[in-house]
Scaffold this motif. Structure first.
Motif, PDB file in Angstrom:
ATOM      1  N   SER A   2     -58.574 -39.476 -55.785  1.00 42.76           N
ATOM      2  CA  SER A   2     -59.369 -38.585 -56.628  1.00 42.76           C
ATOM      3  C   SER A   2     -59.834 -37.394 -55.808  1.00 42.76           C
ATOM      4  N   PHE A   3     -60.246 -36.366 -56.522  1.00 43.31           N
ATOM      5  CA  PHE A   3     -60.845 -35.212 -55.855  1.00 43.31           C
ATOM      6  C   PHE A   3     -62.004 -34.726 -56.692  1.00 43.31           C
ATOM      7  N   ARG A   4     -62.949 -34.071 -56.038  1.00 45.16           N
ATOM      8  CA  ARG A   4     -64.144 -33.572 -56.719  1.00 45.16           C
ATOM      9  C   ARG A   4     -64.287 -32.078 -56.441  1.00 45.16           C
ATOM     10  N   ASN A   5     -64.568 -31.339 -57.500  1.00 46.11           N
ATOM     11  CA  ASN A   5     -64.890 -29.922 -57.381  1.00 46.11           C
ATOM     12  C   ASN A   5     -66.384 -29.848 -57.097  1.00 46.11           C
ATOM     13  N   TYR A  74     -52.760 -22.968 -56.039  1.00 42.72           N
ATOM     14  CA  TYR A  74     -52.683 -22.286 -54.737  1.00 42.72           C
ATOM     15  C   TYR A  74     -53.940 -22.540 -53.922  1.00 42.72           C
ATOM     16  N   LEU A  75     -55.095 -22.400 -54.574  1.00 44.30           N
ATOM     17  CA  LEU A  75     -56.357 -22.611 -53.881  1.00 44.30           C
ATOM     18  C   LEU A  75     -56.477 -24.040 -53.372  1.00 44.30           C
ATOM     19  N   GLY A  76     -56.053 -25.013 -54.189  1.00 46.96           N
ATOM     20  CA  GLY A  76     -56.131 -26.417 -53.781  1.00 46.96           C
ATOM     21  C   GLY A  76     -55.286 -26.710 -52.555  1.00 46.96           C
ATOM     22  N   LYS A  83     -58.325 -28.142 -44.351  1.00 44.91           N
ATOM     23  CA  LYS A  83     -58.994 -29.385 -43.952  1.00 44.91           C
ATOM     24  C   LYS A  83     -58.106 -30.231 -43.038  1.00 44.91           C
ATOM     25  N   LEU A  84     -56.805 -30.270 -43.333  1.00 48.41           N
ATOM     26  CA  LEU A  84     -55.881 -30.985 -42.469  1.00 48.41           C
ATOM     27  C   LEU A  84     -55.855 -30.365 -41.076  1.00 48.41           C
ATOM     28  N   ALA A  85     -55.826 -29.029 -41.013  1.00 49.15           N
ATOM     29  CA  ALA A  85     -55.841 -28.348 -39.714  1.00 49.15           C
ATOM     30  C   ALA A  85     -57.092 -28.718 -38.923  1.00 49.15           C
TER      31      ALA A  85
END
Length: 94
Positions: A2-5, A74-76, A83-85
């Motif tokens: 899941s993801f949260r805005n 694109y933004l996601g 965040k991975l970086a």
């Protein structure tokens, strides 16, 4: 998953299936949202190509629900890669 805005507080759960994996080259998987307002099954293809200065990554998302603006996709991806970086890039001091 899941993801949260964090701006709106809304969250979405989703799952899927890995469809193809070519190590170091390509990953293809499906995404299906738990939310009935986000119908259908998306297919995501990630291709990695060696280039002179590292690796080029190309992402193609197919069958994105109409209610999700392309700009949000694109933004996601940009946010996820930042965040991975932050997790994998070394912190060099001094």
């Amino acid at each position: 998953m899941s993801f949260r805005n964090f701006t709106t507080g809304q969250s979405h759960g989703f799952g899927g299936t890995y469809l193809k994996l070519v190590p170091g080259e390509m990953l293809v998987y499906s995404d299906v949202f738990d939310d009935p307002n986000l119908p259908g099954e998306m297919t995501v293809t990630v291709r990695l190509t060696a280039v002179s200065v590292g690796t080029e990554m190309t992402v193609v998302q197919e069958n994105v629900p109409d209610v999700i603006p392309v700009e949000a996709c694109y933004l996601g991806w940009q946010d996820s890669l930042r965040k991975l970086a932050g997790l994998v890039e070394p912190e060099i001091t001094g």
